[in-house]
Enzyme design. Structure first.
Site, PDB file in Angstrom:
ATOM      1  N   ASP A  99      43.876 -33.236  37.516  1.00  0.00           N
ATOM      2  CA  ASP A  99      44.883 -33.321  36.257  1.00  0.00           C
ATOM      3  C   ASP A  99      45.883 -34.550  36.293  1.00  0.00           C
ATOM      4  OD1 ASP A  99      43.725 -30.826  36.475  1.00  0.00           O
ATOM      5  OD2 ASP A  99      45.239 -29.767  35.535  1.00  0.00           O
TER       6      ASP A  99
ATOM      7  N   LYS B  76      44.749 -31.793  28.044  1.00  0.00           N
ATOM      8  CA  LYS B  76      45.701 -30.575  28.628  1.00  0.00           C
ATOM      9  C   LYS B  76      47.012 -30.996  27.618  1.00  0.00           C
ATOM     10  CE  LYS B  76      48.058 -29.110  32.821  1.00  0.00           C
ATOM     11  NZ  LYS B  76      47.918 -29.280  34.217  1.00  0.00           N
TER      12      LYS B  76
ATOM     13  N   LYS C 272      42.957 -27.665  27.726  1.00  0.00           N
ATOM     14  CA  LYS C 272      43.698 -26.900  28.534  1.00  0.00           C
ATOM     15  C   LYS C 272      45.041 -26.620  27.935  1.00  0.00           C
ATOM     16  CE  LYS C 272      45.426 -26.550  33.361  1.00  0.00           C
ATOM     17  NZ  LYS C 272      45.361 -27.189  34.599  1.00  0.00           N
TER      18      LYS C 272
END
Length: 260
Positions: free
Chosen positions: A106, A169, A201
């Protein structure tokens, strides 16, 4: 097989499968990360992943294996939380994370540069991360609560997708405003326009089963209910797990704490 999310219990079961059980605290220790991994063993199945700082990837891996949870992936963060490191430095962080055994990366998008009118910084960063990740899934954290403006959220989404993000995300969980339905809808529109090949996400600020159902509905509009699962949708949270388990068990669930 069609995924059914008609009931709150169904929504909770699906969200559990899509959960990145997360601890990104300044006072994390190997012991606290082992305790997090212990939580991944539930009566209703395991989450998709544990998300921890790079230093704790080996501890998370060992504890998961001790529980026989080899299928639970270990994710970690780079360029976190400010998103300001040079691409070469972030690539080196990814290489170290891979060596430590991370399964997913991430990374934080350089959102301040985009606010200042520099779109190339984001493109260069994501491209470098894509190369460094190889086959590992790359989730790009847009920090939508700081970008704020719909046009910037859409632009960041399009840049990340173009350069090879596997997931978009919302947030680091380290700012005042994290995931919002409006931001998720904008990200979903960009993903759908790109052929719905990347996942979504939702991280930070998801604290109730009503929140979960709202985001499931938004994700379903992008992928269709039959495609919802860990490959297309993740929830980044820690305390949300208790809410999901209580909902599955049919009891009342107090709202989870926001953030990580």
């Amino acid at each position: 097989m069609t995924t059914r999310i008609a009931s709150t219990a169904d929504a909770a079961r699906l969200a559990l499968r899509c959960l990145d059980l997360t601890s990104l605290k300044d006072d994390d220790t190997p012991t606290s990360i082992e305790a997090l991994a212990d939580q991944a063993r539930t009566p209703h199945g395991a989450p998709a992943a544990l998300c921890v700082y790079p230093a704790f990837v080996p501890a998370a891996r060992r504890r998961l294996q001790a529980h026989g949870l080899d299928a639970v992936r270990v994710a970690t963060v780079v360029n976190f939380p400010r998103g300001e490191a040079p691409p070469d430095d972030v690539a080196a962080q990814i290489a170290a994370a891979r060596d430590a055994g991370a399964d997913e990366i991430d990374t934080v998008f350089p959102w301040r540069a985009l606010q200042a009118g520099d779109a190339q910084a984001g493109a260069a960063l994501v491209a470098a991360c894509r190369r460094a990740c190889g086959a590992l899934p790359l989730k790009v954290i847009l920090e939508t609560g700081e970008l704020q403006q719909p046009k910037l959220i859409r632009q960041a989404s399009e840049i990340a997708l173009r350069e090879g993000a596997d997931f978009l995300k919302t947030s680091t969980g380290k700012v005042a405003v994290n995931a919002t339905p409006q931001a998720v809808e904008l990200m979903g529109e960009a993903i759908r326009a790109d052929g719905a090949r990347a996942g979504l996400k939702v991280a930070g600020g998801v604290s109730t089963i009503a929140d979960v159902q709202r985001y499931l509905a938004l994700a379903s509009a992008v992928y269709g209910a039959d495609r919802l699962g860990p490959g297309t949708l993740r929830f980044g949270a820690s305390s949300l797990l208790k809410v999901l388990l209580a909902t599955i068990d049919g009891g009342p669930a107090a709202p989870a704490a926001s953030g990580y």
